[in-house]
Design a protein around this motif. Structure first.
Motif, PDB file in Angstrom:
ATOM      1  N   GLN A 100       0.819  -1.209   0.000  1.00 38.30           N
ATOM      2  CA  GLN A 100       0.000   0.000   0.000  1.00 38.30           C
ATOM      3  C   GLN A 100       0.858   1.266   0.000  1.00 38.30           C
ATOM      4  N   LEU A 101       2.113   1.136   0.395  1.00 44.28           N
ATOM      5  CA  LEU A 101       3.029   2.277   0.330  1.00 44.28           C
ATOM      6  C   LEU A 101       3.624   2.430  -1.060  1.00 44.28           C
ATOM      7  N   TRP A 102       4.040   1.312  -1.673  1.00 38.28           N
ATOM      8  CA  TRP A 102       4.791   1.372  -2.926  1.00 38.28           C
ATOM      9  C   TRP A 102       3.924   1.146  -4.155  1.00 38.28           C
ATOM     10  N   LEU A 103       2.664   0.745  -3.966  1.00 35.46           N
ATOM     11  CA  LEU A 103       1.700   0.604  -5.060  1.00 35.46           C
ATOM     12  C   LEU A 103       2.297  -0.201  -6.217  1.00 35.46           C
ATOM     13  N   LYS A 104       2.460   0.430  -7.387  1.00 35.36           N
ATOM     14  CA  LYS A 104       2.906  -0.302  -8.583  1.00 35.36           C
ATOM     15  C   LYS A 104       4.354   0.022  -8.966  1.00 35.36           C
ATOM     16  N   GLU A 105       5.134   0.471  -7.987  1.00 37.37           N
ATOM     17  CA  GLU A 105       6.533   0.770  -8.270  1.00 37.37           C
ATOM     18  C   GLU A 105       7.295  -0.511  -8.605  1.00 37.37           C
ATOM     19  N   ASN A 106       8.395  -0.359  -9.320  1.00 37.56           N
ATOM     20  CA  ASN A 106       9.219  -1.493  -9.714  1.00 37.56           C
ATOM     21  C   ASN A 106      10.095  -1.935  -8.542  1.00 37.56           C
ATOM     22  N   ILE A 107       9.446  -2.536  -7.558  1.00 34.07           N
ATOM     23  CA  ILE A 107      10.131  -3.008  -6.361  1.00 34.07           C
ATOM     24  C   ILE A 107       9.643  -4.420  -6.068  1.00 34.07           C
ATOM     25  N   ASP A 108      10.562  -5.299  -5.795  1.00 31.17           N
ATOM     26  CA  ASP A 108      10.209  -6.672  -5.435  1.00 31.17           C
ATOM     27  C   ASP A 108       9.702  -6.671  -3.991  1.00 31.17           C
ATOM     28  N   ILE A 109       8.380  -6.559  -3.823  1.00 33.42           N
ATOM     29  CA  ILE A 109       7.788  -6.427  -2.497  1.00 33.42           C
ATOM     30  C   ILE A 109       7.986  -7.691  -1.660  1.00 33.42           C
ATOM     31  N   SER A 110       7.983  -8.836  -2.306  1.00 30.89           N
ATOM     32  CA  SER A 110       8.185 -10.086  -1.566  1.00 30.89           C
ATOM     33  C   SER A 110       9.596 -10.145  -0.982  1.00 30.89           C
ATOM     34  N   GLU A 111      10.596  -9.753  -1.788  1.00 34.09           N
ATOM     35  CA  GLU A 111      11.972  -9.728  -1.282  1.00 34.09           C
ATOM     36  C   GLU A 111      12.125  -8.674  -0.188  1.00 34.09           C
ATOM     37  N   LEU A 112      11.475  -7.527  -0.382  1.00 37.53           N
ATOM     38  CA  LEU A 112      11.530  -6.475   0.626  1.00 37.53           C
ATOM     39  C   LEU A 112      10.900  -6.959   1.932  1.00 37.53           C
ATOM     40  N   THR A 113       9.801  -7.689   1.829  1.00 36.66           N
ATOM     41  CA  THR A 113       9.152  -8.234   3.026  1.00 36.66           C
ATOM     42  C   THR A 113      10.079  -9.185   3.763  1.00 36.66           C
ATOM     43  N   GLU A 114      10.757 -10.044   3.029  1.00 36.28           N
ATOM     44  CA  GLU A 114      11.719 -10.964   3.644  1.00 36.28           C
ATOM     45  C   GLU A 114      12.844 -10.196   4.335  1.00 36.28           C
ATOM     46  N   LEU A 115      13.309  -9.132   3.699  1.00 39.34           N
ATOM     47  CA  LEU A 115      14.369  -8.314   4.287  1.00 39.34           C
ATOM     48  C   LEU A 115      13.901  -7.684   5.589  1.00 39.34           C
ATOM     49  N   VAL A 116      12.714  -7.115   5.557  1.00 40.62           N
ATOM     50  CA  VAL A 116      12.151  -6.453   6.731  1.00 40.62           C
ATOM     51  C   VAL A 116      11.943  -7.452   7.869  1.00 40.62           C
ATOM     52  N   MET A 117      11.516  -8.651   7.528  1.00 38.47           N
ATOM     53  CA  MET A 117      11.217  -9.644   8.556  1.00 38.47           C
ATOM     54  C   MET A 117      12.458 -10.235   9.203  1.00 38.47           C
ATOM     55  N   LYS A 118      13.539 -10.407   8.432  1.00 40.15           N
ATOM     56  CA  LYS A 118      14.637 -11.244   8.895  1.00 40.15           C
ATOM     57  C   LYS A 118      15.976 -10.542   9.070  1.00 40.15           C
ATOM     58  N   GLU A 119      16.175  -9.372   8.448  1.00 36.36           N
ATOM     59  CA  GLU A 119      17.529  -8.833   8.422  1.00 36.36           C
ATOM     60  C   GLU A 119      17.689  -7.444   9.026  1.00 36.36           C
ATOM     61  N   THR A 120      16.612  -6.828   9.439  1.00 35.47           N
ATOM     62  CA  THR A 120      16.740  -5.486   9.996  1.00 35.47           C
ATOM     63  C   THR A 120      15.877  -5.363  11.239  1.00 35.47           C
ATOM     64  N   ILE A 121      15.869  -4.201  11.847  1.00 38.27           N
ATOM     65  CA  ILE A 121      15.076  -3.980  13.067  1.00 38.27           C
ATOM     66  C   ILE A 121      13.631  -3.699  12.663  1.00 38.27           C
ATOM     67  N   THR A 122      12.733  -4.554  13.086  1.00 39.82           N
ATOM     68  CA  THR A 122      11.333  -4.450  12.686  1.00 39.82           C
ATOM     69  C   THR A 122      10.428  -4.841  13.838  1.00 39.82           C
ATOM     70  N   THR A 123       9.340  -4.102  13.982  1.00 45.90           N
ATOM     71  CA  THR A 123       8.295  -4.411  14.952  1.00 45.90           C
ATOM     72  C   THR A 123       6.967  -4.477  14.230  1.00 45.90           C
ATOM     73  N   VAL A 124       6.157  -5.485  14.556  1.00 46.73           N
ATOM     74  CA  VAL A 124       4.804  -5.569  14.005  1.00 46.73           C
ATOM     75  C   VAL A 124       3.796  -5.423  15.138  1.00 46.73           C
ATOM     76  N   LEU A 125       2.665  -4.809  14.822  1.00 45.51           N
ATOM     77  CA  LEU A 125       1.576  -4.642  15.778  1.00 45.51           C
ATOM     78  C   LEU A 125       0.508  -5.678  15.506  1.00 45.51           C
ATOM     79  N   LYS A 126       0.062  -6.322  16.585  1.00 41.89           N
ATOM     80  CA  LYS A 126      -1.020  -7.292  16.476  1.00 41.89           C
ATOM     81  C   LYS A 126      -2.026  -7.061  17.593  1.00 41.89           C
ATOM     82  N   GLN A 127      -3.225  -7.525  17.359  1.00 37.47           N
ATOM     83  CA  GLN A 127      -4.231  -7.442  18.402  1.00 37.47           C
ATOM     84  C   GLN A 127      -3.895  -8.446  19.486  1.00 37.47           C
ATOM     85  N   SER A 128      -3.967  -7.992  20.741  1.00 37.12           N
ATOM     86  CA  SER A 128      -3.675  -8.861  21.863  1.00 37.12           C
ATOM     87  C   SER A 128      -4.833  -9.824  22.080  1.00 37.12           C
TER      88      SER A 128
END
Length: 309
Positions: free
Chosen positions: A93-121
Motif C-alpha cells: 500500500q506504500l509502494w503501489l505499482k513501483e518497480n520493487i520486489d515487495i516479496s523480497e523487501l518483506t523478507e528483508l524487513v522480517m529477517k535482516e533489519t530492526i522491525t516491529t509488528v503490531l497485532k491485536q492482543s
C-alpha cells in the motif's frame, strides 16, 4: 530472534478518546504485559439489520451509536513467518505499482533489519479457539502495523529490493534536491524508515513504536550495521488544491522539522483516488512525500512527538 513468545512486547498504549495523559509506558522486549487500551470512535458504525416490522427512531439510534466505543489491545512482536502476507500487504500500500520486489523487501524487513509488528492482543483461551478454527493457527490478517529501518549501506545494498528502492526515490527527485545529493553521495550514511499501519489506528500509537525503534537501535549501537547520519521518511498524503491530509497524522510533525522534502503524485498508480466524504465529496489526489532529517533531528522529533498527537 523471531520467536513470537520470546519477543512479545508491550507498547504501553492507552488510546481512550477521553484520555488526557501524554506519558507513554515504556516497553521492553521481555514478556512484559500491560493491560492498556486503544479505543476507536465508532461514529460511522453501520447499523445492524432490523426487522422490517420493528419501529425505531433513526436519530436516536445514531446518537447511541456515536457514543459507543470498543477497546482493542495491541502488542508488539518481532515478525514471524506467518506475518509475511500481512507485512507484504502493508508494504504494497506504500509502494503501489513501483518497480520493487515487495516479496523480497518483506523478507528483508522480517529477517535482516530492526522491525516491529503490531497485532491485536488475544488471551490464551481466545488464541486456542482461533488456532482450532484456523487449523494451523496462522492469521495473516493479524498484522495491524509495521515499523522498520533499512540503512543504505554495505550490509543491505547488495539486496536487489534495496537497490530498487533507491532507484525509485532517485527517479522522482530533481537534481538540485538535497535528498538526492545525500542518497547519491557515498560518504553520507542514510537510512530509510518504513512505518505503515491500518488507516483507522490513531496517531498516538506511533509514539511507542518509534520509541521502541530507538531503544533497539541503541542496543545495536556496537554494530556498524545500523550506522547512519540521516533519515529518509516517506509519507502518504492526499491533496485537493491547498488542502492536505496526511494518512499518518504524525508525519506532519516530521515534515515541519525536516531539513529537506519533496512530494510527488502517485495518482497513475492508484486504482482509485482518495475521497474525503465529509468535505463536499472532494476528490483528493494521492501523493508521496519524502522527508530528510539528520539523525539528531529525527531523534528529537520522536522525543517531542507525544506532545503533538
Amino acid at each position: 530472534m523471531n520467536q513470537s513468545n520470546k519477543n512479545k512486547r508491550n507498547l504501553g498504549l492507552d488510546q481512550k478518546s477521553d484520555d488526557k495523559s501524554d506519558d507513554p509506558v515504556k516497553r521492553s522486549k521481555q514478556n512484559e504485559t500491560n493491560d492498556n487500551e486503544i479505543v476507536e470512535d465508532l461514529s460511522d458504525l453501520e447499523k445492524s439489520e432490523i426487522d422490517d416490522e420493528e419501529e425505531y427512531d433513526e436519530d436516536e439510534e445514531d446518537d447511541k451509536l456515536s457514543d459507543k466505543e470498543i477497546s482493542i489491545e495491541f502488542t508488539a512482536h518481532d515478525p514471524i513467518e506467518s506475518d509475511f502476507h500481512g507485512i507484504r500487504c502493508l508494504l504494497q500500500q506504500l509502494w503501489l505499482k513501483e518497480n520493487i520486489d515487495i516479496s523480497e523487501l518483506t523478507e528483508l524487513v522480517m529477517k535482516e533489519t530492526i522491525t516491529t509488528v503490531l497485532k491485536q492482543s488475544i488471551d490464551e483461551d481466545e488464541s486456542q479457539d482461533e488456532e482450532e478454527h484456523n487449523g494451523d493457527g496462522d492469521d495473516d490478517d493479524s498484522v495491524f502495523g509495521v515499523i522498520s529501518i533499512i540503512p543504505f549501506n554495505s550490509h543491505f545494498n547488495d539486496r536487489n529490493c534495496v537497490q530498487q528502492l533507491k532507484q525509485v526515490l532517485l527517479s522522482y527527485l530533481p537534481k538540485d534536491n538535497d535528498i538526492l545529493r545525500k542518497l547519491s553521495h557515498s560518504n553520507t550514511k542514510c537510512a530509510l524508515i518504513i512505518h505503515e499501519r491500518f488507516v483507522n489506528l490513531p496517531p498516538k500509537i506511533s509514539v511507542p513504536c518509534y520509541q521502541q525503534l530507538l531503544s533497539e537501535l541503541k542496543q545495536s549501537s556496537t554494530s556498524n550495521k545500523f550506522e547512519f547520519d540521516h533519515i529518509i521518511m516517506i509519507s502518504k498524503l492526499s491533496k485537493y488544491r491547498n488542502d492536505i491530509i496526511y494518512t499518518n497524522a504524525e508525519d506532519e510533525i516530521f515534515s515541519e522539522r525536516a531539513d529537506a522534502q519533496f512530494e510527488y503524485s502517485v495518482a497513475k498508480q492508484s486504482d482509485t483516488h482518495s475521497i474525503d466524504w465529509n468535505d463536499d465529496d472532494k476528490t483528493f489526489e494521492p501523493f508521496r512525500k519524502l522527508h530528510l532529517l539528520t539523525k539528531q533531528r529525527w531523534i528529537e522529533t520522536i522525543n517531542v512527538l507525544k506532545d503533538f498527537v
